[in-house]
Each structure stands twice: as structure tokens, then as C-alpha cells.
Write a protein that holds these residues in place. Structure first.
Motif: not given
Length: 579
Positions: A300-313
Motif C-alpha cells: 500500500a505504501s509503494v509509489r511507482f511515480g518518479l515525480g514522488d521520489m524527490g527529484f529536482a525538476p
């Protein structure tokens, strides 16, 4: 309560087997509020699949306590229940009745007089055992119900006393290991131990823990939880219960509880507080017993979005471009627990599995993803990363994900795969992005092949986020801004934030984690430097001149933005220097 049946004259009307209906027995527990109808359905289905008695299935699944199961059995069969306190001090003399038979079938003789034998049993409905007792002793058998653990303890005590009287310690030692394992198995199936293990696992939800550590010491079993990458102490289980708790976890993970000298690995799938949890279980022997670690894979805690992982733009945009290249190698590096695999899963989720064949080779497969063919490595049967990779190239894949590039053979196949038109994603255990290039050379990959195949390397760490409820602004001293390098990212007069601690973050000052990244893109200048055999430091400097932010610099950007603290950044990047 009806008179117990006399096995000298068993009839279908008096035989407990004929009287026993497991669904009716289960309904008895439902009416008593000890079991839900849904759980009864599950248990009956499990009994049909596994065989065995329903009461044992209910106890092993942790749905009903051993005493509740035994009392319900006594009531259902119309037999008395005998508690441990009522067991006879001295067992009756019964020639021909072997201790092994009594132990195997959990039967404790109580008294033999006037042609009658009173016994307490785990399963008085077992006609075979009743018949064997009658034929061996010639007595009319009157069974009662008892707790299996109480019966086994009494039989063990009698055996020890008999061995002490005869001085036959050798025989006892020979069987002692087996007896101890049975004793552990029974202890692990008792309600208090089941409740304790369930509560330990349940706490991972409220603590948001990634691992549970059960560590045995002389004063007991120490429980610790890893939350946001940092271990926090939990309860201490008394020494007397420690082995039973470890055995309960091993039973749930389908491990051999008799094997306490060798490491073992297993997996538990369970439902806790409405959440499906996968636990990867590892045991290793220590001086005081077995150390058990459960890694929590909370789907339930897995987020498969690169945008959610703290990347700088800017980093995210370049990483997107690398992920969508048609061929080549993209590496993610960092130490264990730095989120490399999660980043690779997020990258795979960005790709179109419907129009491309995506195959992964992992050890272990942590999360199952729709539309992606995932292969679990099994070194015991020689299904290694290298062997699996050779086979999957014949499966016509477009994209290959290798859980870890562990050896030269795997690296060589990854290079060959990328040269033949495949995109290869993989991880490496190196501290910086530039050192991944040197590691590949150490693995025996030629420099010209590295420059032809590696598109980029992402180095990653996880830093704890400041708790939004209690983070406190502080005005950094000018010397700190200069020495740390933070002054380049923090406008003059703007505060940075420190951890304080409140009830929301359990006093830690932090809640959750985010990534810091450095992305090395292999351009012409870097290719030339790699071919010249330049070291990791030179490659790192060259990449920074081309616009790469180091891990430390990316972390400073997050400190300036109030996402994390300078202390936390220094803790995580202490192997990096200051970029």
C-alpha cells in the motif's frame, strides 16, 4: 455432561468420531464469540487443503487460542476437560505402552483401576488411538480432553524423571533435541505468543517501520524497529519467551524450527489492520539464540511515480530522457537501503508495458507489477543472474531490468544486451555515480564497451523529511553558510529548519523520507575521459562542469527548501565529503 464412551464396546452412537462434525464444532466457537463466520469458512477451506483436525488448523492460523479450541472440543464431544493441575503426580504402570506412542499421539494416562483406564488426550475422537490403548492395556478406555502443550510437558517431565532414576542420560540427550523442538512448536502455538507476534508485526503500520529486528541477548529478546532508515528501540521480550517468539515467526515463514545452527530465509504474507503486508524473513544464529529480521514490503505504501521520489525538476527531466532511450545501460547506484530498487520500479512504471516486452531478473522479486515478466533468481538450482539473462535474450525483450549487477559475467551480458538493441536498467553498490564506471572496469568490462553502452548513472540516497508539524526555523551563522556551502542555495536572511519533535513524529522531528540524487550523463567529454582511463574523481569533476549536481549539493537544495535539515544531510552524505 454425558458419560465418556467405553472403548471396550464402541458403537456408532457412542464413538466420538461418529459424534464429531467439524463444521458443527466451528459453529460452537462462532456462537461463543471466539471466531467469526468468515474466519470459520477460511479455516474449513484450509483444513480441506492441508488435512488434519480443524482445532489444530484454527490454532496454527492464530484464529483461536489453544485453551478455547480444547474447551470447545470437550463440549462438542460431551467429554470432560482436564486442566494441568489435575494431572496425576505419578503415572500408572502400564507395561507395553511405549513413551514414543504416547508422545506422538499426545496421550497422558491419568489412572488405571477396576478395569478402567482414564486418559487425557489432544484428540479423543481418534478411534485408532483409543483402540490401540484398549488392545495394549486390556482396559476400558475413558478419554478426556487436555491442552496439547500441558500433555507434552507432563510426558516430558515423566521421561526426565525416569531417565534420572535409571541414570540413562544418553538416551535423553539423543531425544532431547527433538523434544525441545516439539516443546518450542507448542509454545509458539499458544495464544500469548501468537498475540505478541501479531502485535509486533502490527506496530509496523503505526510506526511506518521498514524492518523489525528481533535480537536475542542474555536478558531477553530485544525488539527494534527501523523507521525512516534509523533504528529505534522497542520492547524487550523476557528470555523465557524469546525462543517461542522466534519460533512463531519461523512457523509463519514456513522455516525449519528444528534448524537453529544455520541461517534461513523465508516470507510471510499477512493482513494487518486492513493492509496486505509481505514480510521477508531472515534468521541467523548468534551466541544467545537466533536473530530474526523481518523486512516489510508494504504494497500500500509503494509509489511507482518518479515525480514522488524527490527529484529536482532538472534532474528528473534528464532522467526521463535516459529512461526513454531505445537502448543502452542506465545504472542506479547507492548503498543497501538507499531506494535503488524502488527507483527502478518507478522507471519501469513510466514505460509502456503494453507495446514493449519488459523482463526483470531479481533477487528477490519485491513487488509484482502488471504487464511485466518478473523472474526470481534461485542460486540453489543454478538460476543465477547470468544464466537467467542468457535465457531471456531468447525471449525477444525490449527492456531488461537486472536487480543487481553482481559480477563480471552479469556485466558482460548486460553490455552485450545493450549493444544488440535493448535498454538495460540495473543497480550497483557504489558511493558515487562516477565510481560506477570504475566498478564496471574492475568487473572486466572494456573501456570502449562502457563508452558505447552506458547512457547514464544515477546515484541516490534517502534523507528523512522534517516533520511539518514541528520543524523550527533557525537563522544560520555566516560561518556555517560558508563552510557547509549552503550559502549558495539559501538567500540572505532566509532561515533554514531544524528538527524538534512532537507527538506526530513520535519525538524524532522527522516524518517520511525523500531522495537526493546526482545524475551523471555520459556525453562526449566523459567518453573521452573514460577511454583515457581517468579516475572516478576526475570523471566526477568533469560531470559537475557539465551541469551535474552532486548528492551533497542536491541535499543542500532540499535543506534550503526546508525539506530536510543540515544535520540529516551530513549524516547521510558523510561518505561524500562536501561535494
Amino acid at each position: 455432561m454425558t458419560e465418556p464412551p467405553n472403548t471396550a464396546e464402541l458403537t456408532p452412537q457412542t464413538d466420538p468420531v461418529a459424534a464429531l462434525s467439524w463444521p458443527a464444532y466451528g459453529q460452537l466457537l462462532v456462537r461463543a464469540g471466539k471466531l467469526t463466520p468468515r474466519d470459520l469458512e477460511r479455516a474449513l477451506a484450509a483444513q480441506q487443503e492441508m488435512g488434519g483436525a480443524l482445532d489444530g488448523v484454527l490454532v496454527s492460523l492464530g484464529l483461536v487460542s489453544e485453551p478455547d479450541a480444547a474447551h470447545a472440543l470437550a463440549e462438542h464431544l460431551g467429554l470432560p476437560f482436564v486442566a494441568a493441575e489435575a494431572f496425576a503426580e505419578a503415572p500408572p504402570e502400564l507395561p507395553g505402552l511405549l513413551p514414543e506412542f504416547l508422545k506422538t499421539h499426545h496421550v497422558l494416562p491419568l489412572r488405571a483401576e477396576d478395569g478402567r483406564l482414564d486418559v487425557v488426550m489432544r484428540a479423543p475422537q481418534d478411534a485408532f488411538v483409543l483402540k490401540a490403548l484398549h488392545l495394549t492395556t486390556g482396559l476400558a478406555v475413558h478419554p478426556a480432553v487436555g491442552l496439547p502443550s500441558d500433555i507434552d510437558k507432563a510426558l516430558q517431565r515423566q521421561q526426565e524423571e525416569a531417565a534420572a532414576e535409571t541414570g540413562d542420560d544418553g538416551a535423553l540427550d539423543e531425544e532431547g533435541a527433538g523434544d525441545f523442538v516439539e516443546h518450542l512448536r507448542d509454545l509458539a502455538s499458544e495464544a500469548p505468543v501468537i498475540r505478541l507476534v501479531n502485535s509486533l508485526i502490527g506496530r509496523v503500520i503505526e510506526l511506518r517501520a521498514s524492518d523489525i529486528h528481533l535480537e536475542p541477548f542474555d536478558d531477553g529478546l530485544h525488539v527494534r524497529y527501523r523507521v525512516d532508515g534509523v533504528l529505534h528501540p522497542g520492547e524487550v521480550v523476557p528470555a523465557g519467551q524469546g525462543a517461542a517468539v522466534s519460533s512463531r515467526v519461523k512457523l509463519l515463514a514456513h522455516l525449519d524450527i528444528a534448524e537453529r545452527r544455520l541461517p534461513q530465509d523465508g516470507r510471510i504474507k499477512t493482513r494487518v489492520k486492513g493492509r496486505e503486508l509481505d514480510l521477508r524473513v531472515s534468521t541467523v544464529p548468534t551466541v544467545y539464540g537466533e536473530s530474526v529480521v523481518m523486512r516489510v514490503l508494504d504494497r500500500a505504501s509503494v509509489r511507482f511515480g518518479l515525480g514522488d521520489m524527490g527529484f529536482a525538476p532538472d534532474t528528473l527531466e534528464r532522467f526521463h530522457q535516459l529512461v526513454h532511450r531505445p537502448h543502452g545501460i542506465l545504472l542506479v547506484t547507492g548503498p543497501t537501503g538507499s531506494g535503488k530498487t524502488t527507483t527502478l520500479y518507478a522507471a519501469l512504471a513510466e514505460l509502456d508495458a503494453a507495446s514493449q516486452k519488459i523482463i526483470t531478473v531479481e533477487d528477490p522479486v519485491e513487488y509484482q507489477m502488471a504487464g511485466i515478466n518478473q523472474i526470481q533468481v534461485h542460486t540453489q538450482i543454478n538460476l543465477t543472474f547470468a544464466n537467467a539473462l542468457r535465457s531471456i535474450l531468447r525471449q525477444d525483450p525490449d527492456i531488461i531490468m537486472i536487480g543487481e549487477m553482481r559480477d563480471g559475467e552479469t556485466a558482460q551480458i548486460a553490455v552485450q544486451s545493450s549493444l544488440t538493441g535493448h535498454l538495460v536498467l540495473s543497480t550497483l553498490h557504489t558511493n558515487t555515480a562516477a565510481s560506477a564506471v570504475i566498478r564496471m572496469q574492475d568487473m572486466g568490462v572494456e573501456r570502449y564497451l562502457i563508452t558505447s553502452t552506458v547512457n547514464g548513472v544515477l546515484a541516490q540516497r534517502l534523507v528523512r523529511r522534517l516533520c511539518p508539524h514541528c520543524k523550527a526555523p533557525v537563522q544560520p551563522a555566516p560561518e556555517l553558510l560558508k563552510d557547509s556551502g549552503l550559502g549558495r542555495f539559501l538567500p540572505a536572511g532566509q532561515p533554514m529548519y531544524e528538527a524538534k519533535g512532537c507527538e506526530h513524529c513520535r519525538g524524532t522531528g522527522y516524518q517520511g523520507r525523500t531522495g537526493i540524487h546526482e545524475l551523471l550523463v555520459v556525453d562526449e567529454a566523459l567518453r573521452s575521459a573514460i577511454l583515457q582511463g581517468r579516475d572516478a574523481s576526475s570523471l566526477h569533476t568533469l560531470a559537475m562542469h557539465a551541469g551535474m549536481h552532486s548528492l551533497y549539493e542536491d541535499g543542500l537544495r532540499k535543506v534550503a527548501a526546508g525539506v530536510t535539515s543540515l544535520d540529516e544531510l551530513l549524516r547521510v552524505t558523510q561518505d561524500q565529503g562536501e561535494g
